[in-house]
Design an enzyme around this catalytic site. Structure first.
Site, PDB file in Angstrom:
ATOM      1  N   GLY A 101       0.828  -1.203   0.000  1.00 48.44           N
ATOM      2  CA  GLY A 101       0.000   0.000   0.000  1.00 48.44           C
ATOM      3  C   GLY A 101       0.859   1.248   0.000  1.00 48.44           C
ATOM      4  N   GLY A 134      -0.578   4.606   0.235  1.00 45.84           N
ATOM      5  CA  GLY A 134      -1.262   5.803   0.708  1.00 45.84           C
ATOM      6  C   GLY A 134      -0.381   6.518   1.709  1.00 45.84           C
ATOM      7  CB  ALA A 151      -0.299   4.368   6.533  1.00 42.29           C
ATOM      8  N   GLY A 152       1.480   3.973   4.004  1.00 38.42           N
ATOM      9  CA  GLY A 152       2.460   3.150   3.298  1.00 38.42           C
ATOM     10  C   GLY A 152       3.599   3.952   2.715  1.00 38.42           C
ATOM     11  CB  SER A 197     -14.507  18.360   2.695  1.00 38.39           C
ATOM     12  OG  SER A 197     -13.816  18.617   3.885  1.00 38.39           O
ATOM     13  NE  ARG A 246     -16.013  13.041   9.564  1.00 38.37           N
ATOM     14  CZ  ARG A 246     -14.896  12.750   8.909  1.00 38.37           C
ATOM     15  NH1 ARG A 246     -14.504  11.492   8.831  1.00 38.37           N
ATOM     16  NH2 ARG A 246     -14.183  13.705   8.345  1.00 38.37           N
ATOM     17  CG  HIS A 282     -15.838   8.810   5.076  1.00 33.92           C
ATOM     18  ND1 HIS A 282     -15.332   9.113   3.827  1.00 33.92           N
ATOM     19  CD2 HIS A 282     -15.048   9.453   5.976  1.00 33.92           C
ATOM     20  CE1 HIS A 282     -14.282   9.908   3.969  1.00 33.92           C
ATOM     21  NE2 HIS A 282     -14.078  10.116   5.253  1.00 33.92           N
ATOM     22  CD  GLU A 304     -10.025   3.511   6.244  1.00 36.37           C
ATOM     23  OE1 GLU A 304     -11.253   3.285   6.247  1.00 36.37           O
ATOM     24  OE2 GLU A 304      -9.466   4.184   5.352  1.00 36.37           O
ATOM     25  NE  ARG A 310     -11.414   8.777  10.061  1.00 38.24           N
ATOM     26  CZ  ARG A 310     -11.559   9.910   9.358  1.00 38.24           C
ATOM     27  NH1 ARG A 310     -11.052  11.049   9.820  1.00 38.24           N
ATOM     28  NH2 ARG A 310     -12.233   9.919   8.226  1.00 38.24           N
TER      29      ARG A 310
END
Length: 659
Positions: free
Chosen positions: A41, A43, A45-46, A285, A331, A423, A447, A457
């Site tokens: 991955g 993204g 994090a990766g 957003s 949320r 989401h 995630e 979150r």
């Protein structure tokens, strides 16, 4: 005796991470050059983990199924990233970010992990600014902040409405620098299809080249899964169509426990569903709630245009129900409130399953401020509106353009119509404080893990967690494991474990191709999504969840009997890719419903209709359910639950109130 050891360091909450970093075993620079690390991955994090570990001297192999790391779904995180910098001098602090994250997650997260996240948040912004992240700035040059849900301070840093994209470009640049130096080998258009374990430790992966269909074996002393969340189990979600659970699910079937699978997040500001033709939903957003007001008509089935509805005939229901936080409640709270109004007959639009997000009031407010700045005396209403519109355009222009392209309506002239949608997933692979799963040497970041958000979150915390894990956590924690692996030589991919893993992957692909039924992959995916949304979505109850488990099992049987995949196996075949992912979703969906059925309480995004207050709010049961549910795979449709008890030494659980 539990099989789970969270490895939370001893000591006060403020000193745990500092003490850990100061005492963790290290790998010296010369030894790092002999250690291979696989990152799945690319993204936030990766990419950040791969770049940082390579910078430290490890040999890194990095995999993504997209044509470029820049295509990772992190680009879709539009609104901003949290950090406890207190630039606004409005009372923010590391402690306040920690407290509000634990509270926002409805007291179902680990204190130790959350405090570490709040601590490193202040470093993340410095890192991203140093990389050239184009954050919005105030007139004097200071970084600007805006508000997000679940908080009463302004701590969200942003780059217009494309913060995720800009931060990913920063991480991507760091990653590509290491590719250029030869410390990272990049494998794009590759999908990980299994974890290879040798003597109980993760030692590599089996990947498929998506262009030619060939299977490949790759060795690593450790494997990092940074493969995102599983929101697409619902079919319609705000996730990119390629987002899936396969990497995490293959790890789960190799021994990695799955934590809190039922904890999914419904985002309140999504463009509503318009018909059966849709394959995904588009997020507006959460930053828009910073300046917009959410309302519905006070009269049921009111078909007037929003501009024709007088102010005193509008119900600003979030401001009415939650005066302390208003439109900036978390949320899960905002989503349930929108559903309640629509279910009661106050929805708007053709489907009546939408509410208004209106910018008129703040457009006028901004316009008056601009008029004062420009020295305009007695400006006309039209001038004020024009000036305000320019300010809104600078802050949110790309989001407004996106809305107009999709709906054909001008959001500067009339309110946006929004409705909740799937989401983010708070559940994921169970990891300890070091981000290691229950399989030694196998880590999960961002995630893909369950660790920091509890049952809900807070907005702008996804980018924060992804970059915290990649830039500031894993470089320390992985050395704890790798310091004991420096004598382990690279294992040949001819080892029987690699041969056997590749064989099983090929058998699975053969099985999918040989069904030769009559139904497409999307046919089954849509059916699964409908079951999940209706019975394991915004509202859940025992009857619906029990039915869903049976329906998913029946659908899975049908999938393996009547699936049709065109084309051939050893070539570019997107339908075969999708089939493997949907096969995993069909297994995950069952586990999600089992987890939701087991958790007979409401908390955060998990709303059991049998467990609610008189006002319709989530009602927790701390005595029975103050734990992480960590599920162990025991075979098809067979899972065993383990519990990690949650201890609250600093933030003591109470009924969440945003009034």
């Amino acid at each position: 005796m539990t099989k789970l050891n969270s490895k939370i360091p001893a000591g006060s909450i403020e000193n745990k991470w500092t003490q850990y970093r100061s005492t963790v075993p290290l790998v010296n620079p010369a030894n790092r050059r002999s250690i291979d690390v696989i990152v799945v991955g690319t993204g936030l994090a990766g990419a950040s983990a791969a770049a940082t570990l390579a910078e430290l001297g490890y040999k890194v192999k990095c995999f993504c199924f997209q044509d470029s790391p820049r295509r990772a779904h992190s680009i879709a995180a539009q609104g901003g990233i949290n950090a406890a910098k207190n630039y606004q001098h409005d009372g923010d602090s590391v402690y306040r970010l920690f407290y509000e994250t634990v509270k926002g997650g409805d007291y179902r997260s680990r204190e130790g992990n959350v405090h570490r996240l709040a601590e490193v948040s202040v470093n993340i912004i410095d890192q991203c600014v140093a990389q050239g992240g184009p954050f919005a700035r105030e007139y004097g040059g200071y970084l600007s902040n805006r508000s997000f849900g679940g908080t009463q301070v302004q701590r969200t840093f942003y780059a217009a409405g494309q913060t995720g994209q800009q931060l990913l470009l920063g991480a991507y640049s760091a990653l590509e620098r290491q590719v250029g130096l030869g410390t990272v080998q990049m494998y794009s258009r590759h999908e990980m299809l299994d974890i290879v374990t040798i003597e109980g430790k993760a030692r590599g992966i089996i990947a498929r080249d998506l262009i030619n269909g060939k299977l490949e074996r790759h060795f690593g002393h450790a494997v990092l899964l940074c493969s995102g969340g599983y929101g697409n189990v619902f079919y319609l979600s705000t996730n990119a169509m390629g987002s899936n659970v396969t990497a995490a699910w293959k790890a789960h079937k190799k021994g990695a426990f799955f934590g809190n699978p039922c904890f999914t997040q419904i985002h309140p500001t999504c463009i509503p569903v318009s018909g059966d033709h849709q394959s995904k939903l588009t997020l507006m957003s959460e930053s828009l709630r910073n300046d917009g007001r959410i309302w519905v008509p006070k009269k049921k089935d009111d078909n007037r245009k929003p501009a024709d509805i007088p102010e005193d005939e509008r119900d600003y229901y979030l401001e009415r129900r939650y005066p302390a936080f208003g439109n900036l409640v978390p949320r899960d709270v905002a989503s349930r409130a929108a559903k309640e109004r629509c279910d009661a007959g106050y929805g708007v639009g053709a489907s009546k399953m939408a509410v208004y997000l209106d910018f008129a009031a703040n457009t006028i407010r901004y316009g008056k401020i601009e008029a004062h700045k420009k020295g305009l005396h007695n400006p006309s209403d039209e001038e004020i509106k024009h000036l305000g519109k320019e300010v809104v355009k600078e802050k949110y222009g790309n989001l407004f353009e996106m809305y107009e392209k999709i709906t054909g309506e001008n959001p500067y002239e009339m309110p946006m119509r929004i409705y909740p949608a799937v989401h983010y997933t708070m559940g994921g692979l169970w990891v300890d404080y070091e981000l290691m799963t229950t399989v030694p040497g196998l880590y999960a970041l961002g995630e893909a893990n369950f660790s920091d958000h509890g049952a809900n979150r807070l907005g702008a915390s996804a980018l924060m967690q992804g970059l915290a894990d990649g830039y500031f956590v894993i470089p320390y924690t992985i050395s704890s494991y790798l310091s004991n692996e420096i004598r382990t030589k690279a294992i040949s991919t001819d080892h029987e474990a690699f041969v056997e893993a590749e064989k099983k992957v090929k058998e699975q692909l053969d099985k999918l191709m040989n069904i030769k039924g009559s139904k497409s992959v999307d046919h089954f995916h849509k059916k699964l999504g409908k079951i999940m949304w209706e019975k394991c979505g915004m509202g859940r109850n025992e009857k619906g969840l029990t039915e869903a488990i049976g329906e998913i099992r029946t659908l899975r049987e049908e999938f393996w009997k009547d699936l049709r995949i065109p084309g051939i196996q050893n070539e570019f075949n997107p339908e075969l890719e999708k089939a493997g992912r949907v096969a995993d979703f069909l297994e995950l969906g069952e586990l999600m419903c089992m987890d939701a059925l087991n958790r007979k309480e409401s908390c955060g995004g998990h709303f059991r209709e049998e467990s609610q207050t008189e006002e319709g709010e989530a009602k927790r049961d701390d005595e029975k359910f103050s734990y992480v549910s960590a599920w162990e795979y025991k075979g098809a449709g067979n899972f065993e639950m383990h519990k990690e008890e949650l201890l609250f030494d600093v933030v003591h659980p109470s009924q969440r109130s945003y009034k």
